[in-house]
Design a protein around this motif. Structure first.
Motif, PDB file in Angstrom:
ATOM      1  N   UNK A  42      -2.168   0.894  19.863  1.00  0.00           N
ATOM      2  CA  UNK A  42      -1.719   2.067  21.059  1.00  0.00           C
ATOM      3  C   UNK A  42      -1.380   3.514  21.114  1.00  0.00           C
ATOM      4  N   UNK A  43      -1.281   4.048  21.497  1.00  0.00           N
ATOM      5  CA  UNK A  43      -1.069   5.447  20.937  1.00  0.00           C
ATOM      6  C   UNK A  43       1.181   5.029  20.877  1.00  0.00           C
ATOM      7  N   UNK A  44       1.212   4.841  21.556  1.00  0.00           N
ATOM      8  CA  UNK A  44       2.969   4.944  20.763  1.00  0.00           C
ATOM      9  C   UNK A  44       2.491   4.125  19.727  1.00  0.00           C
ATOM     10  N   UNK A  45       1.917   3.649  18.758  1.00  0.00           N
ATOM     11  CA  UNK A  45       1.968   2.811  17.289  1.00  0.00           C
ATOM     12  C   UNK A  45       0.422   3.502  16.465  1.00  0.00           C
ATOM     13  N   UNK A  46       0.392   4.925  16.629  1.00  0.00           N
ATOM     14  CA  UNK A  46      -0.856   5.418  15.892  1.00  0.00           C
ATOM     15  C   UNK A  46       0.592   6.515  14.900  1.00  0.00           C
ATOM     16  N   UNK A  47       1.496   6.807  14.973  1.00  0.00           N
ATOM     17  CA  UNK A  47       1.787   7.398  13.847  1.00  0.00           C
ATOM     18  C   UNK A  47       2.636   6.655  12.838  1.00  0.00           C
ATOM     19  N   UNK A  48       2.823   5.757  13.695  1.00  0.00           N
ATOM     20  CA  UNK A  48       3.807   4.278  12.401  1.00  0.00           C
ATOM     21  C   UNK A  48       2.357   3.768  11.601  1.00  0.00           C
ATOM     22  N   UNK A  49       1.479   4.249  12.393  1.00  0.00           N
ATOM     23  CA  UNK A  49       0.374   3.066  11.619  1.00  0.00           C
ATOM     24  C   UNK A  49      -0.313   3.971  10.485  1.00  0.00           C
ATOM     25  N   UNK A  50      -0.506   5.618  11.037  1.00  0.00           N
ATOM     26  CA  UNK A  50      -0.644   6.756  10.026  1.00  0.00           C
ATOM     27  C   UNK A  50       0.387   7.033   8.819  1.00  0.00           C
ATOM     28  N   UNK A  51       1.540   6.701   9.090  1.00  0.00           N
ATOM     29  CA  UNK A  51       2.839   6.892   7.866  1.00  0.00           C
ATOM     30  C   UNK A  51       3.090   5.650   6.985  1.00  0.00           C
ATOM     31  N   UNK A  52       2.472   4.690   7.313  1.00  0.00           N
ATOM     32  CA  UNK A  52       1.967   2.975   6.383  1.00  0.00           C
ATOM     33  C   UNK A  52       1.279   3.333   5.683  1.00  0.00           C
ATOM     34  N   UNK A  53      -0.112   3.973   6.422  1.00  0.00           N
ATOM     35  CA  UNK A  53      -1.242   3.648   5.715  1.00  0.00           C
ATOM     36  C   UNK A  53      -0.998   4.857   4.860  1.00  0.00           C
ATOM     37  N   UNK A  54      -0.864   6.331   5.747  1.00  0.00           N
ATOM     38  CA  UNK A  54      -1.205   7.195   4.211  1.00  0.00           C
ATOM     39  C   UNK A  54      -0.333   7.075   3.250  1.00  0.00           C
ATOM     40  N   UNK A  55       0.361   5.782   2.751  1.00  0.00           N
ATOM     41  CA  UNK A  55       1.471   5.556   1.559  1.00  0.00           C
ATOM     42  C   UNK A  55       1.027   4.509   0.985  1.00  0.00           C
ATOM     43  N   UNK A  56       0.012   4.278   0.883  1.00  0.00           N
ATOM     44  CA  UNK A  56      -0.573   3.152   0.573  1.00  0.00           C
ATOM     45  C   UNK A  56      -0.953   3.411  -1.257  1.00  0.00           C
ATOM     46  N   UNK A  57      -0.434   2.720  -2.074  1.00  0.00           N
ATOM     47  CA  UNK A  57      -1.231   3.699  -3.261  1.00  0.00           C
ATOM     48  C   UNK A  57      -2.191   3.822  -3.882  1.00  0.00           C
TER      49      UNK A  57
END
Length: 454
Positions: free
Chosen positions: A252-267
Motif C-alpha cells: 500500500x502507499x502508506x507502507x512504501x516508506x517503511x518497506x524502502x527503509x528496511x530493504x535498503x538496510x539489508x547488509x
C-alpha cells in the motif's frame, strides 16, 4: 524299368549307377528319382496338352509313400480339370504368404494394443513433457519436475515449520507406475483426497498439471481409447479441488516508506538492489535474477528483459534503478585456475551459477523487521501494477513494461508503444513511488549518489 508297387525296402534297394526312376504301380504318375549323388525324392510326372509336367514332391525321408501317392493323385486331378499344378502351387504359396502376413499383422496389432493398454502414467508423462516443455517457462518446467520427484532427500535449507527432515514425493509421483487406462475419475478422486491432506492449494496446482496432461493424451492417437478424458472433469473430482482465488496482496502507499527503509538496510547490497528493482520494474523474479550486464544500456537508458511471453522485451532504465545497478560490483571469480568475469548484474560468487538464487529470504527478513506482512516476490510485481494507477498511467503501458500479454484486440494488433513513450510513464511511476517513500529521484544527468528526503 517295369512299374512296381513302391515299398520302403524297394526304395532303399534302388541304387542305380546314374540318375534313375522307380515308378509306382499304384499311382502311375508317381516315381522315386535317384540322382547321381544318391539323394532320393518323390516326383510327379504327367502331361497337359502338349506340355510335359514334372514336379518334385519331396524327399523320401520327409514324405511317406502313401502321402506322396495322395499328392500325386491331387496333382493329376488338377490336370484333369485343365489346370497346371505348378500354377496352382504358386497360387497356394502366395495365399499362404498372404495368410501369414495377415496373421502376423493381427498379432502385431494385438501386441501393440496390449502395449498401449499397459503404458504407464510415467511413460506418457515423459512423452508429454518432451513434446510440450519447449513452450513452457522455467517456473512451469520446475512445477512438472517437482510433481514427479521421488522425495526422500534431506532438506538442508528452507525447511518450513512442522516439515519433516526429508522431502516428500511429488504429488504426481504416486501415479507414475499405474497404467494410464486405470486413471479413472474414481482414482483421481482418491488421489485428490490423499493430496489435500498434504495441502489443498498445492494439490489443486498438481490437479491442473494432471488435467492438462490428460487433455494432451486424449488428443494423441497413441493414447486414444486408453486414456479417460473425463478423469478430471466429473463433479465428484471437482468437488475435491480447491477453488483458485485471485491474489490481492500488494504494498500500500502508506507502507512504501517503511518497506524502502528496511530493504535498503539489508547488509547485502545485491539483495537490496534486487528487491528495489523488482518493485520499480514490475519484472518477474527469474527475469531479474537472469539480468546480465550486456542487457543494461546506461547510455540509452534501457533494459533488455528475457521473458517467457515474447522471448525478450526492452523497457526503460529509470533514474533510480540506473543508480542502483551502477553501484553494484562487477565481480570476477577464480574457477579451475582461470579468472572469469561474472556476467550477472545481481551476482553471487558463492552460488554455483554465479548469480543470486534465493532473494525471498532477505525480503522476508526485511518484512519481519519492518512489521509488514510477509509479501512474496510476486507481490512486488503486483504492487508495481497497482501503484501505477496513482499516476493514471494507461493500463497498456503498464502491461508492456511488465511483459503481460495484450488483453484487448486494439492492444494486441494496433498498440506498440516506443521506448521513449514508455520511459515518460515509467519515470513518472518511479518518481511517485519514491516520493511516497521519502526518497528523491535522481535527475537524468545526476550521479548515482542518492539521499533521503525529509
Amino acid at each position: 524299368m517295369p512299374r512296381q508297387r513302391l515299398t520302403l525296402p524297394r526304395i532303399a534297394a534302388f541304387k542305380p549307377k546314374s540318375e534313375g526312376f522307380l515308378w509306382d504301380e499304384d499311382a502311375p504318375q508317381l516315381a522315386v528319382r535317384v540322382r547321381a549323388s544318391g539323394s532320393k525324392s518323390f516326383i510327379f510326372q504327367s502331361g497337359l496338352g502338349y506340355r510335359d509336367i514334372r514336379i518334385t514332391i519331396g524327399s523320401v525321408d520327409a514324405w511317406t509313400i502313401e502321402a506322396a501317392r495322395e499328392e500325386a493323385r491331387r496333382y493329376q486331378r488338377m490336370i484333369d480339370e485343365g489346370k497346371d499344378p505348378r500354377d496352382v502351387l504358386r497360387q497356394e504359396v502366395e495365399a499362404r504368404k498372404v495368410d501369414e502376413a495377415a496373421r502376423q499383422a493381427a498379432a502385431d496389432i494385438e501386441k501393440e494394443e496390449l502395449r498401449r493398454q499397459a503404458v504407464t502414467v510415467g511413460e506418457a508423462w515423459a512423452a508429454y513433457v518432451a513434446a510440450r516443455s519447449h513452450k513452457w517457462g522455467d517456473s512451469h518446467k520446475r512445477d512438472h519436475e517437482k510433481a514427479i520427484l521421488p522425495g526422500g532427500e534431506r532438506i538442508t535449507r528452507g525447511r518450513k515449520k512442522g516439515q519433516g527432515e526429508y522431502s516428500l514425493p511429488g504429488m504426481v509421483h504416486s501415479l507414475l507406475l499405474e497404467p494410464l487406462k486405470d486413471l479413472t475419475p474414481e482414482r483421481v478422486t482418491i488421489w485428490m483426497q490423499e493430496n489435500n491432506a498434504r495441502g489443498a492449494t498445492e494439490a489443486a496446482k498438481n490437479f491442473r498439471l494432471l488435467r492438462a496432461f490428460l487433455n494432451w493424451c486424449a488428443e494423441r492417437p497413441e493414447y486414444v481409447g486408453v486414456v479417460r478424458p473425463d478423469a478430471c472433469t466429473t463433479s465428484e473430482v471437482k468437488d475435491h479441488v480447491k477453488a483458485v482465488k485471485a491474489k490481492g496482496d500488494s504494498l500500500q502507499r502508506e507502507q512504501l516508506a517503511l518497506w524502502f527503509e528496511h530493504v535498503r538496510q539489508l547488509g547485502n547490497p545485491v539483495h537490496a538492489a534486487y528487491l528495489q528493482a523488482a518493485l520499480l520494474t514490475g519484472a518477474r523474479r527469474e527475469e531479474l535474477t537472469g539480468l546480465r550486464w550486456e542487457d543494461v544500456d546506461f547510455q540509452w537508458k534501457s533494459l533488455t528483459i528475457r521473458d517467457k511471453v515474447e522471448g525478450q522485451r526492452v523497457i526503460p532504465l529509470t533514474p533510480y534503478v540506473a543508480a542502483l545497478l551502477a553501484a553494484l560490483p562487477r565481480r570476477t571469480v577464480i574457477r579451475d585456475g582461470e579468472k572469469i568475469s561474472l556476467p550477472w548484474v545481481f551476482s553471487s560468487p558463492s552460488a554455483a551459477s554465479g548469480r543470486l538464487q534465493e532473494p525471498l529470504k532477505p525480503h522476508k527478513n526485511a518484512m519481519a523487521a519492518a512489521g509488514l506482512p510477509p509479501f512474496s516476490l510476486h507481490d512486488l510485481r503486483r504492487s508495481f501494477g497497482t501503484l501505477a494507477e496513482w499516476v493514471e498511467c494507461p493500463v497498456g503501458v503498464v502491461a508492456q513494461i511488465q511483459g503481460h500479454k495484450p488483453s484487448a484486440l486494439a492492444e494486441k494488433h494496433y498498440r506498440r508503444r516506443p521506448l521513449d513513450l514508455l520511459r515518460m510513464w515509467h519515470v513518472k511511476i518511479e518518481a511517485w513511488i519514491l516520493e511516497q517513500a521519502g526518497i528523491q529521484q535522481p535527475g537524468e544527468d545526476q550521479a548515482p549518489g542518492l539521499r533521503v528526503v525529509g
